[in-house]
Design a protein around this motif. Structure first.
Motif, mmCIF file in Angstrom:
data_model
loop_
_atom_site.group_PDB
_atom_site.id
_atom_site.type_symbol
_atom_site.label_atom_id
_atom_site.label_comp_id
_atom_site.label_asym_id
_atom_site.label_seq_id
_atom_site.Cartn_x
_atom_site.Cartn_y
_atom_site.Cartn_z
ATOM 1 N N PRO A 205 0.533 -15.995 2.546
ATOM 2 C CA PRO A 205 -0.462 -14.936 2.542
ATOM 3 C C PRO A 205 -0.549 -14.147 1.252
ATOM 4 C CG PRO A 205 1.480 -14.113 3.554
ATOM 5 C CD PRO A 205 1.741 -15.575 3.231
ATOM 6 N N LEU A 206 -1.577 -13.367 1.240
ATOM 7 C CA LEU A 206 -1.754 -12.325 0.239
ATOM 8 C C LEU A 206 -1.066 -11.084 0.796
ATOM 9 C CD1 LEU A 206 -3.129 -11.086 -2.277
ATOM 10 C CD2 LEU A 206 -5.154 -10.744 -0.864
ATOM 11 N N VAL A 207 -0.217 -10.458 -0.008
ATOM 12 C CA VAL A 207 0.499 -9.262 0.402
ATOM 13 C C VAL A 207 0.052 -8.119 -0.493
ATOM 14 C CG1 VAL A 207 2.768 -8.190 0.680
ATOM 15 C CG2 VAL A 207 2.493 -10.645 1.099
ATOM 16 N N HIS A 208 -0.367 -7.024 0.102
ATOM 17 C CA HIS A 208 -0.699 -5.823 -0.653
ATOM 18 C C HIS A 208 0.524 -4.911 -0.602
ATOM 19 C CE1 HIS A 208 -5.361 -6.145 -0.416
ATOM 20 N NE2 HIS A 208 -4.788 -7.163 -1.035
ATOM 21 N N ILE A 209 1.048 -4.574 -1.785
ATOM 22 C CA ILE A 209 2.247 -3.756 -1.900
ATOM 23 C C ILE A 209 1.829 -2.351 -2.319
ATOM 24 C CG2 ILE A 209 4.490 -3.545 -3.006
ATOM 25 C CD1 ILE A 209 4.104 -6.553 -3.815
ATOM 26 N N PRO A 210 2.189 -1.335 -1.537
ATOM 27 C CA PRO A 210 1.800 0.025 -1.908
ATOM 28 C C PRO A 210 2.364 0.420 -3.274
ATOM 29 C CG PRO A 210 2.706 -0.018 0.311
ATOM 30 C CD PRO A 210 2.956 -1.362 -0.295
ATOM 31 N N LYS A 211 1.551 1.059 -4.090
ATOM 32 C CA LYS A 211 2.006 1.532 -5.397
ATOM 33 C C LYS A 211 2.980 2.692 -5.198
ATOM 34 C CE LYS A 211 -1.748 0.088 -8.336
ATOM 35 N NZ LYS A 211 -2.753 0.511 -9.323
ATOM 36 N N LYS A 212 3.941 2.773 -6.115
ATOM 37 C CA LYS A 212 4.961 3.814 -6.050
ATOM 38 C C LYS A 212 5.187 4.397 -7.433
ATOM 39 C CE LYS A 212 6.200 4.092 -1.814
ATOM 40 N NZ LYS A 212 6.165 5.385 -1.140
ATOM 41 N N GLY A 213 4.432 5.395 -7.789
ATOM 42 C CA GLY A 213 4.621 6.068 -9.061
ATOM 43 C C GLY A 213 4.179 5.246 -10.259
ATOM 44 N N ALA A 214 4.494 5.775 -11.428
ATOM 45 C CA ALA A 214 4.095 5.140 -12.682
ATOM 46 C C ALA A 214 5.091 4.051 -13.080
ATOM 47 C CB ALA A 214 4.019 6.193 -13.781
ATOM 48 N N LYS A 215 4.656 3.180 -13.957
ATOM 49 C CA LYS A 215 5.507 2.134 -14.543
ATOM 50 C C LYS A 215 6.270 1.350 -13.478
ATOM 51 C CE LYS A 215 5.926 4.384 -18.974
ATOM 52 N NZ LYS A 215 6.807 4.821 -20.041
ATOM 53 N N ALA A 216 5.564 0.842 -12.503
ATOM 54 C CA ALA A 216 6.188 0.129 -11.392
ATOM 55 C C ALA A 216 6.828 -1.179 -11.838
ATOM 56 C CB ALA A 216 5.150 -0.156 -10.314
ATOM 57 N N LYS A 217 7.909 -1.504 -11.150
ATOM 58 C CA LYS A 217 8.547 -2.814 -11.270
ATOM 59 C C LYS A 217 8.586 -3.401 -9.872
ATOM 60 C CE LYS A 217 11.329 -1.695 -15.263
ATOM 61 N NZ LYS A 217 12.680 -1.563 -15.818
ATOM 62 N N ILE A 218 8.342 -4.720 -9.787
ATOM 63 C CA ILE A 218 8.341 -5.407 -8.494
ATOM 64 C C ILE A 218 9.333 -6.554 -8.554
ATOM 65 C CG2 ILE A 218 6.974 -6.683 -6.804
ATOM 66 C CD1 ILE A 218 4.485 -5.232 -7.935
ATOM 67 N N TRP A 219 10.187 -6.636 -7.525
ATOM 68 C CA TRP A 219 11.139 -7.727 -7.383
ATOM 69 C C TRP A 219 10.825 -8.498 -6.110
ATOM 70 C CZ3 TRP A 219 12.442 -2.866 -8.968
ATOM 71 C CH2 TRP A 219 13.165 -2.742 -10.155
ATOM 72 N N VAL A 220 11.009 -9.807 -6.154
ATOM 73 C CA VAL A 220 10.937 -10.646 -4.957
ATOM 74 C C VAL A 220 12.238 -11.440 -4.904
ATOM 75 C CG1 VAL A 220 9.759 -12.546 -3.790
ATOM 76 C CG2 VAL A 220 8.419 -10.802 -4.981
ATOM 77 N N ASN A 221 12.959 -11.305 -3.807
ATOM 78 C CA ASN A 221 14.235 -11.985 -3.604
ATOM 79 C C ASN A 221 15.167 -11.823 -4.806
ATOM 80 O OD1 ASN A 221 13.271 -12.729 -1.127
ATOM 81 N ND2 ASN A 221 12.788 -14.817 -1.706
ATOM 82 N N GLY A 222 15.199 -10.609 -5.363
ATOM 83 C CA GLY A 222 16.100 -10.301 -6.465
ATOM 84 C C GLY A 222 15.596 -10.659 -7.851
#
Length: 108
Positions: free
Chosen positions: A46-63
């Motif tokens: 699927p397509l997953v929408h991840i809520p934004k959390k502040g500025a300069k976000a970093k996203i990890w998937v399974n580490g």
């Protein structure tokens, strides 16, 4: 499409049957961090929408860091395919179990 709407909730957990198989989901919501566990059926990507959390976000998937400094990074799990005012759009590459974490910077 998986699109949590956490509002003022600090966590949620549930599962839903779909024509492509069951999707199980749980998440924790903090001021600058959102953590989501997803278990996808064998037929789901699927397509997953991840809520934004502040500025300069970093996203990890399974580490694995997959998004930083406004850029998608090479990884085996998925791709940040865009964003809108409140969400990043993540396309996962295959069914399975995922731990997705987004973290932003604290406001000064």
């Amino acid at each position: 499409l998986i699109e949590p709407h956490p509002a003022d909730l600090s966590w949620a957990k549930g599962a839903v049957p779909t024509p492509r198989g069951k999707i199980a989901l749980s998440w924790k919501n903090e001021e600058i961090r959102f953590e989501m566990e997803i278990k996808l059926a064998e037929k789901g990507m699927p397509l997953v929408h991840i809520p934004k959390k502040g500025a300069k976000a970093k996203i990890w998937v399974n580490g694995t860091l997959i998004y930083a400094d406004g850029k998608a990074l090479e990884n085996p799990w998925g791709k940040v395919a865009g964003e809108e005012a409140k969400y990043y759009h993540l396309i996962l590459k295959r069914p399975g179990k995922y731990l997705i974490i987004i973290e932003g910077e604290r406001k000064r």
